[in-house]
Design an enzyme around this catalytic site. Structure first.
Site, PDB file in Angstrom:
ATOM      1  N   ARG A 103       0.842  -1.204   0.000  1.00 25.94           N
ATOM      2  CA  ARG A 103       0.000   0.000   0.000  1.00 25.94           C
ATOM      3  C   ARG A 103       0.868   1.241   0.000  1.00 25.94           C
ATOM      4  O   ARG A 103       1.837   1.332   0.749  1.00 25.94           O
ATOM      5  CB  ARG A 103      -0.878   0.046   1.265  1.00 25.94           C
ATOM      6  CG  ARG A 103      -1.988  -0.909   1.269  1.00 25.94           C
ATOM      7  CD  ARG A 103      -3.108  -0.583   2.235  1.00 25.94           C
ATOM      8  NE  ARG A 103      -2.824   0.180   3.437  1.00 25.94           N
ATOM      9  CZ  ARG A 103      -3.752   0.608   4.261  1.00 25.94           C
ATOM     10  NH1 ARG A 103      -5.034   0.366   4.003  1.00 25.94           N
ATOM     11  NH2 ARG A 103      -3.453   1.284   5.336  1.00 25.94           N
ATOM     12  N   THR A 107      -1.871   7.235  -0.286  1.00 32.20           N
ATOM     13  CA  THR A 107      -3.174   6.962  -0.928  1.00 32.20           C
ATOM     14  C   THR A 107      -3.829   5.674  -0.428  1.00 32.20           C
ATOM     15  O   THR A 107      -5.025   5.463  -0.664  1.00 32.20           O
ATOM     16  CB  THR A 107      -2.997   6.819  -2.447  1.00 32.20           C
ATOM     17  OG1 THR A 107      -2.151   5.679  -2.692  1.00 32.20           O
ATOM     18  CG2 THR A 107      -2.352   8.061  -3.050  1.00 32.20           C
ATOM     19  N   ASP A 198       0.175  -1.846  12.257  1.00 31.27           N
ATOM     20  CA  ASP A 198       0.738  -2.356  11.009  1.00 31.27           C
ATOM     21  C   ASP A 198       1.206  -3.792  11.231  1.00 31.27           C
ATOM     22  O   ASP A 198       2.190  -4.033  11.933  1.00 31.27           O
ATOM     23  CB  ASP A 198       1.908  -1.467  10.557  1.00 31.27           C
ATOM     24  CG  ASP A 198       2.410  -1.877   9.182  1.00 31.27           C
ATOM     25  OD1 ASP A 198       2.736  -3.064   8.984  1.00 31.27           O
ATOM     26  OD2 ASP A 198       2.465  -1.006   8.292  1.00 31.27           O
ATOM     27  N   ASP A 201       4.875  -4.753  10.245  1.00 30.70           N
ATOM     28  CA  ASP A 201       5.856  -4.170  11.161  1.00 30.70           C
ATOM     29  C   ASP A 201       5.897  -4.939  12.481  1.00 30.70           C
ATOM     30  O   ASP A 201       6.969  -5.200  13.035  1.00 30.70           O
ATOM     31  CB  ASP A 201       5.523  -2.705  11.445  1.00 30.70           C
ATOM     32  CG  ASP A 201       5.883  -1.797  10.276  1.00 30.70           C
ATOM     33  OD1 ASP A 201       6.495  -2.281   9.295  1.00 30.70           O
ATOM     34  OD2 ASP A 201       5.533  -0.597  10.326  1.00 30.70           O
TER      35      ASP A 201
HETATM   36  C1  PRP Z   1      -1.046  -4.474   4.573  1.00 27.82           C
HETATM   37  C2  PRP Z   1      -1.765  -5.793   4.770  1.00 27.82           C
HETATM   38  C3  PRP Z   1      -2.567  -5.927   3.513  1.00 27.82           C
HETATM   39  C4  PRP Z   1      -2.949  -4.510   3.211  1.00 27.82           C
HETATM   40  C5  PRP Z   1      -4.365  -4.295   3.617  1.00 27.82           C
HETATM   41  O1  PRP Z   1       0.064  -4.648   3.767  1.00 27.82           O
HETATM   42  O2  PRP Z   1      -0.907  -6.871   5.006  1.00 27.82           O
HETATM   43  O3  PRP Z   1      -1.844  -6.501   2.443  1.00 27.82           O
HETATM   44  O4  PRP Z   1      -2.066  -3.673   3.957  1.00 27.82           O
HETATM   45  O5  PRP Z   1      -4.807  -3.040   3.253  1.00 27.82           O
HETATM   46  P1  PRP Z   1      -5.939  -2.806   2.182  1.00 27.82           P
HETATM   47  O6  PRP Z   1      -7.057  -3.757   2.474  1.00 27.82           O
HETATM   48  O7  PRP Z   1      -6.341  -1.363   2.418  1.00 27.82           O
HETATM   49  O8  PRP Z   1      -5.363  -3.003   0.809  1.00 27.82           O
HETATM   50  P2  PRP Z   1       1.084  -3.475   3.406  1.00 27.82           P
HETATM   51  O9  PRP Z   1       0.697  -2.849   2.114  1.00 27.82           O
HETATM   52  O10 PRP Z   1       1.237  -2.566   4.569  1.00 27.82           O
HETATM   53  O11 PRP Z   1       2.415  -4.254   3.089  1.00 27.82           O
HETATM   54  P3  PRP Z   1       3.325  -5.207   4.019  1.00 27.82           P
HETATM   55  O12 PRP Z   1       2.556  -6.473   4.246  1.00 27.82           O
HETATM   56  O13 PRP Z   1       4.504  -5.413   3.146  1.00 27.82           O
HETATM   57  O14 PRP Z   1       3.643  -4.484   5.289  1.00 27.82           O
HETATM   58  N1  URA Z   2      -2.398  -2.748   6.984  1.00 29.77           N
HETATM   59  C1  URA Z   2      -2.095  -3.033   8.273  1.00 29.77           C
HETATM   60  O1  URA Z   2      -1.065  -3.686   8.544  1.00 29.77           O
HETATM   61  N2  URA Z   2      -2.924  -2.604   9.232  1.00 29.77           N
HETATM   62  C2  URA Z   2      -4.046  -1.924   8.966  1.00 29.77           C
HETATM   63  O2  URA Z   2      -4.779  -1.570   9.900  1.00 29.77           O
HETATM   64  C3  URA Z   2      -4.342  -1.633   7.630  1.00 29.77           C
HETATM   65  C4  URA Z   2      -3.507  -2.057   6.640  1.00 29.77           C
END
Ligand code: PRP
Ligand code: URA
Length: 206
Positions: A103, A107, A198, A201
């Site tokens: 993400r 945005t 997150d 993280d």
């Molecule tokens: C997080 C999570 C999902 C997404 C959800 O990943 O693991 O993939 O956000 O959000 P959405 O429903 O609004 O699309 P992130 O993009 O933070 O990446 P990461 O897993 O690499 O931390």
């Molecule tokens: N991704 C995350 O890891 N946490 C949230 O709450 C939304 C998107």
């Protein structure tokens, strides 16, 4: 399709500890494994079985075994990686595919950066991603799986928002969503509230 929400006291216990901001990454990873195992078991209730005749030490008996229909588990990188191991530990025949989505911090729209999938036709595909927030990542990943030939698809998330569930239902009405918690909604940064922050993280200590 409404989300299937895991109803089990152990699931509630695990979710509470995942939400707790004092939970450290090592414990967070263990809890992720445990809740993902419960979700995997719930989402595979409909798997077909065949009969099999065996002999116990006492007598012959007819039992049931899983029909030969390989399972494909597809984590959405990176946080989805934490949900893969229970599938590998429990099911006899599992392949793993990977979809990399991230993400944008401003945005909240997901950008694709990686994709590697095994053959999907005729297989049960379990997409795993712990957070279903706006639903953009999941909906995009389902598009990718469908383009690669997947037809039997289920989505497993640990914490979902009503907005995310609704988006997936609108764009992919035949895809069931299994989740351990359905939260109140999204904040202005599109994070799930109360949520757990997150996930990636917290899983990897970044
Ligand atoms: C997080 C999570 C999902 C997404 C959800 O990943 O693991 O993939 O956000 O959000 P959405 O429903 O609004 O699309 P992130 O993009 O933070 O990446 P990461 O897993 O690499 O931390
Ligand atoms: N991704 C995350 O890891 N946490 C949230 O709450 C939304 C998107």
């Amino acid at each position: 399709m409404p989300a299937h929400i895991l109803q089990h006291p152990l699931a509630a216990h695990i979710i509470t500890h995942l939400r707790d901001k004092t939970t450290k990454p090592a414990t967070f990873r263990t809890l992720t494994y445990q809740i993902s195992l419960l979700l995997a078991i719930e989402a595979t209730r409909q798997l077909a079985t065949d009969s099999k005749s065996i002999e116990t030490p006492l007598e012959a008996v007819s039992g049931r075994v899983l029909a030969r229909q390989p399972i494909v588990v597809v984590p959405i990188l990176r946080a989805g990686l934490g949900m893969v191991q229970p599938f590998l530990d429990v099911f006899p025949d599992v392949s793993v595919g990977y979809i990399g989505l991230e993400r944008d911090h401003e945005t909240a729209v997901a950008r694709s950066y990686y994709c590697k999938l095994p053959a999907l036709a005729g297989r049960h595909v379990f997409l795993v991603d712990p957070m279903l927030a706006t639903g953009g990542s999941a909906a995009q990943a389902i598009d990718v799986v469908k383009s690669a030939g997947g037809t039997e698809i289920a989505l497993l998330s640990i914490v979902s928002s009503p907005e995310g569930v609704a988006l997936v239902a609108r764009q992919h009405p035949e895809v069931p969503v299994f989740t351990a918690a359905l939260d109140r909604g999204l904040n202005t940064k599109k994070y799930i509230v109360p949520g757990l922050g997150d996930f990636g993280d917290r899983l990897y200590g970044t």
